[in-house]
Write an enzyme that holds these catalytic residues in place. Sequence first.
Site, short mmCIF file in Angstrom:
data_model
loop_
_atom_site.label_atom_id
_atom_site.label_comp_id
_atom_site.label_asym_id
_atom_site.label_seq_id
_atom_site.Cartn_x
_atom_site.Cartn_y
_atom_site.Cartn_z
N HIS A 289 0.88 -1.11 -0.01
CA HIS A 289 0.03 -0.12 0.05
C HIS A 289 0.83 1.28 -0.01
CE1 HIS A 289 -3.44 2.31 0.12
NE2 HIS A 289 -4.09 1.90 1.50
N GLN B 18 -0.29 4.91 0.71
CA GLN B 18 -0.74 5.17 2.14
C GLN B 18 0.85 5.44 3.05
OE1 GLN B 18 -3.82 5.36 3.94
NE2 GLN B 18 -2.58 6.36 5.26
N CYS C 111 -3.84 3.69 9.13
CA CYS C 111 -4.42 4.28 7.80
C CYS C 111 -5.83 4.15 7.59
CB CYS C 111 -3.63 2.95 6.76
SG CYS C 111 -4.41 1.42 6.98
N1 NVA Z 1 -4.59 -3.68 5.37
C1 NVA Z 1 -5.95 -3.16 5.01
C2 NVA Z 1 -5.82 -1.68 4.67
C3 NVA Z 1 -6.89 -0.78 4.29
C4 NVA Z 1 -6.69 0.63 3.70
C5 NVA Z 1 -6.38 -3.74 4.14
O1 NVA Z 1 -5.69 -4.29 2.95
O2 NVA Z 1 -7.61 -4.17 3.99
N1 CP Z 2 -6.51 3.89 4.13
C1 CP Z 2 -7.22 3.53 2.89
O1 CP Z 2 -6.48 3.13 1.91
O2 CP Z 2 -8.57 3.84 3.08
P1 CP Z 2 -9.60 3.23 1.93
O3 CP Z 2 -9.70 1.60 2.03
O4 CP Z 2 -10.81 3.77 2.68
O5 CP Z 2 -9.37 3.63 0.46
#
Ligand code: NVA
Ligand code: CP
Length: 304
Positions: free
Chosen positions: A131, A134, A259
Amino acid sequence: MAIKHFLQFSDFTLDEFEYVIERARIIKCKFKNYEPYHPLEDRTLVMVFEKNSTRTRLSFEAGMHQLGGAAIYLNTRDSQLGRGEPVEDAAQVMSRMCDIIMIRTFGQEIIDRFAANSRVPVINGLTNEHHPCQVLADVFTYIEQRGSIAGKTVAWIGDANNMLYSWLQAAEVFGFHVNVSTPKGYEIDPALVSPGNARYTLLANPSDACVGAHLVTTDVWTSMGYEEENAARLTAFDGWIVDGAKMQRAQPDALFMHCLPAHRGEEVAAEVIDGPQSVVWDEAENRLHVQKALLEYLVLGKAA
Ligand code: NVA
Ligand code: CP
């Protein structure tokens, strides 16, 4: 010339991040002063979502509009991607009609295959493994609040997930250290960490991982795509909550980041996420500013 993508944090050099972070600071200032800034006029961003999102969609869509361009939202449910059109074909077609593409999907190999067939830059808006947008916002937020992150200690408490792998790559680029505490059975997959990465330490006890940290951060125990494991994870992660007692072990001026979305009472206590050390709302807002800088850099190159 090879197209520049942002598929993992390690795709950019420190020099590129320093440039993007400085642009983000300037672009944020313009936004706060209601100063119009339209370097991406007539440019189009296509956003592909195969998983849910609030912040990523909003920040990319609003950001592209604010830069003078347009953003188009596609999801698996009502595009041909949900009916099995090959990723390679979708990439060929989409990249002939727009200037840049952001994708949120499952396996990293999907976005890698997409990027290999794209004529325009591709941004990772979250995969199972990474990610990077983020963590870029998080590093920017740390620098904004506390100055340089080089030499600092970040405590990661919880799942070895996409956020952690991006943090570990960021640690190598920016020269900080990550204390990682994950429960048994949910440890780091060594295949997802670069072999020479000496910027992290594994600690069995989550409280020990917080000792001396300048930043304490966590994420949901169950990421998107792993929902069927939720019950088992609730048991396994017992004790990995970031609460006031753990924050006490960090530096007195340590920041807390998440996040989002968050689950109060699971990975973080309300007293922490809603407390004075938490910067989660600045962190969420900064997605907008850093991604505007990222879009500008990937579409126009070094503009300033
Ligand atoms: N680790 C989480 C982050 C969400 C923004 C996911 O992948 O669902
Ligand atoms: N932190 C983040 O990526 O949030 P969303 O899943 O809402 O996009």
